[in-house]
Enzyme design. Sequence first.
Site, PDB file in Angstrom:
ATOM      1  N   VAL A   1       0.984  -1.013  -0.164  1.00  0.00           N
ATOM      2  CA  VAL A   1       0.226  -0.110  -0.525  1.00  0.00           C
ATOM      3  C   VAL A   1       0.892   1.207   0.081  1.00  0.00           C
ATOM      4  O   VAL A   1       2.097   1.487   0.239  1.00  0.00           O
ATOM      5  CB  VAL A   1      -0.402  -0.126   1.055  1.00  0.00           C
ATOM      6  N   GLU A   2       0.398   2.150   0.060  1.00  0.00           N
ATOM      7  CA  GLU A   2       0.747   3.305  -0.775  1.00  0.00           C
ATOM      8  C   GLU A   2       2.238   3.698  -1.162  1.00  0.00           C
ATOM      9  O   GLU A   2       2.755   4.736  -1.185  1.00  0.00           O
ATOM     10  CB  GLU A   2       0.896   4.212   0.897  1.00  0.00           C
ATOM     11  N   GLY A   3       1.828   2.819  -2.583  1.00  0.00           N
ATOM     12  CA  GLY A   3       3.020   3.079  -3.197  1.00  0.00           C
ATOM     13  C   GLY A   3       3.530   1.601  -3.481  1.00  0.00           C
ATOM     14  O   GLY A   3       4.771   1.664  -2.182  1.00  0.00           O
TER      15      GLY A   3
END
Length: 802
Positions: A494-496
Site C-alpha cells: 500500500v501507499e506505493g
Amino acid sequence: MIWLGIFIIAWAVLVYYQIALLQSTAILTAVLMTYSLQNFNLWVWIVFLLIAMIINLPMIRRRLISQPAFNWMQSALPEISQTEQEALDAGGTWWDAELFSGKPQWDVLLTLRAPRLSEEEQAFIDGPVETLCAMLDDWEITHQLQDLPEHVWDYIKLHKFCGMIIPKKYGGLDFSHFAHSEVVMKIASRCSSAAVTVMVPNSLGPAKLLLACGTVEQKDYYLPRLARGQEIPCFALTGPNAGSDAGSIPDTGIVCYGSHEGKDQVLGVRLNWEKRYITLGPVATVIGLAFKLYDPEHLIGDKENIGITVALIPANTPGVSIGHRHFPLNAAFQNGPNWGKDVFIPLDWILGGLEQVGNGWKMLMQSLATGRSISLPALSAGTAKFTCRNTGAYSRIRKQFNLSIGEFEGIEEPLARMAGETYIINAARTVTAAALDQGHKPSVISAIIKYELTERMRRVVNDGMDIQGGSGICLGPKNYLGRLYQVIPVCITVEGANILTRTMMIFGQGVVRCHPLIYKEMTTLYMEDKAQALQQFDGLIFKHLGLIMRNKVSSFWLAITQAKFAKTPGNHQTRTYYQAIARLSAGFALLSDYAIITLGGALKRKERISGRFADAISNLYLCSAVLKQFEDQGCPEDDLPLMHWACQQTIYQTQQALVEIMRILPFSAMAWCVNRIIIFPLGKPYCSPGDQLIHQTATILLNDTETRDRLTQGIYINEIEGDATGRIECAFKAVLAAIPVEKKIRQAQKSGLLLTKRLGDALLSQAVEKKIITTEERRLIDEAERTRSLAIEVDDFATLKI
C-alpha cells in the site's frame, strides 16, 4: 614544470570549493599560456588559446557547446507530463538534496530539533492509548470477529483517535506529526488491524485533503464530524485498471445539469466509477473519490478535459454501492470495493469547489509527501520493536542442549540484525517526523522511509519467525508473531508498492527534484523564448560541468585520504561515519551525473540502475538519521553497539550499491575507470558488521537493560501471565533472576559436588541439602521453570475454524 603542477592543483582546489568554472579555467589557461611561451611550445599555446576562447567568449561557447547540448537534451529527455510535473511540484527537499549535491552541509541535519511530545500528547499516550491497547485481543479480532469489537470502535470514536491531525477549533486533537507517529506505533505493537483503522483517517484520507484544500463550508461541516467519529472516511483511488499507475484512472465525471434533493436543473457532475482495495470502505459514511472530470458542454469553463478531481460523497448517495469485504491475509481491518453508477452530485461536493477542479492529482501528491512519512513507518517501528523485545526474550527463555538458544552464534546473527535494523527504523522514523514538525515536506525522503522501513521490518519479522521456529508457525492466542508475519505484504503493497517506490520514485523523482541543477536545466528546455532559454541553459550547463568536476576531484581526494581531512562533525566514535557519508555522497553525485549524461531520457526506463541508485541514497539517509538520533539521545555509551552496527551496515550497503551501479552502467570501460581510479582507487574500504559487534548487539536483546528499553521504547508492554506477550515478559524476568543460581549449580556439577546432570526436583533438593543454594534461591529456579513452561506453550484446537 613544478610550478605548472602547483597551478594545476590550485585549479582543482578552486573547482572543489565551487569557484566559478569559467573564471578558474581562465586562470589555468593564462598560466598554461605563460608556461608555453616560456618554453616556446607554440602549439601548446595555440591549443589552450582556442580552449580559452571557446569557454570564455559567450557567443562562441553557446554556438559550439551550449546549443548542441541544449538540442541533445531536448531530443534525449522526454517531455514532463502534467501528472509528473505535479508529482515533482508536490512537497519539497531537505537533507536529501544535500546528499544529492555531493557535498552535504551538516548544519542542515544537525540543527534540526529533536522531537518532543507535549504534556497533552504524552498524557494521551499514557492514558487512552494505553487503555485501548489493553482492550485489544488480536486473536479475537483477527480469527473470531474479523473486525474490531463494537466497544473498541466506540472507544476509538469517543477519544477522537481519528481526529489526531484535525485542529482543535474543529474539535480535533491537533497533535504533532511525532505524536501521531507515536500513537500509531504503540497501537501497532498490540494489534495491526487496530493500527490501520486509526492511521488511515489521519493519513491519506479526506481530513488531510480538507485541511489543505477544502472550502470553508466543507471544513466547517466535515472536520468536526470526522474528529468525533460521526463520519467514517475512506479514500477511493485504486481500481481494477489503475493500481501503481493511479494517474490513469478510468473513472469519470461529466459536468451536466441534474436533479438533487428534489431540485431540478442543478449544475453538478454525473459520476461512474469502480474502486477496490479501499481501506475502511465497507464501513465508511463519506467517500473521498478521485476521478477524471470532463466538461463537454463547457458549462464551467473553456476546457473540456479538466483532469483528476476529488469529491466528497456521502456513502448513502443514490447510485453508490458499497461492496462486501476483501480479506487481506487474515487482517481484520475493513477493506473492500465500491462503485457508482450515474451518481449525480452538486458542484459544491467537489473538494475545494470549482477552484480545485483538475487539481486532484496535485492534492494527492502533496498529501502523500507527508502522510507516507508517518503511518507505515510508525507501524513498521512498532512491529520491529515488538518483535525485538519478545523474540529476544524468547531467545533467553527457550533452552536447547541445556543452553539458552540466544547463546548460539547461529541465533546471535539474526538477533543482532533484528536489533540493528530496529535501531535504523526508529532513527529514520523520529528524525523524519521531527523534520515534518519543523515545516519540511521532503517527498523523496517520504518514499525512502516508506520503502526502507517496511522492508527492514519485514526482515526483522522474518528473523523473528526463524528463531521462534514451531511456536511461530502454529497460530493461536498464544502466538504473538504469526499474524504480523501474515500481514507484512499489506505494508509492502500500500501507499506505493515497494517495487515501484524503489525503482521509479526514489531516484527517478529524486534526481530531478534534489539535484542542484537538473530541474532548472529541464525547465529551460520547454521555455517559449528560445533565446532566453539558451542563455539560461548556457549558465546552468557550465555550472553543471563545474559541479561534475568538483565531485570528481572531491571523490578522488576523499578516497585517497579516507576522508580524514573532510570537515565533518562527530566525536571519536562517530566521526568516521560522517566522513564515510561525505565520501560516498560525492561518489553518488558523480555517478548520478554519469548516468544522466550517458543514458539521458533512457535512464527513466533503466529500473535496475535507478533501483540501485535508490539503495545508495536511501542508506545514506538512514545512516545520517542514525547519527542524528544517537546525538539527540545524548550519545549513550551503552547504545554504541547499536549505533556501530547500524552505521556499518548502511555504509556497507551504500558502497555495494555504488559498485553494482558501476557494473551495469553503459560504456563499461569508462565506468570501470570511474570506479577504480576516482571513487574506489584503493579498493572497497567498508565492511559489514564483524563477529564481535554482532555478539555485542545480540546481547542487548538477551538482557533486561536500559539499552533494551530505549530500543523498544513506546510499545505496549504488560506482565499479565495469560497474555500472549505478558507471559514472555514474566518469564524473561524470572529466568534472568535465576541465572546466578543456575551458575552456582553448574559450578557445583563441574566440581563434583552435584552428581545429577539434568535440572529438576532431585538436583535442586540435593543442592539445597548440600547448602549450595538457599531455599529462596530454589524458589527462583522453580519460578523460572514455571514461567518458562508457560512461555513456550503453543496452541492446539479440537476443531479448526478456517
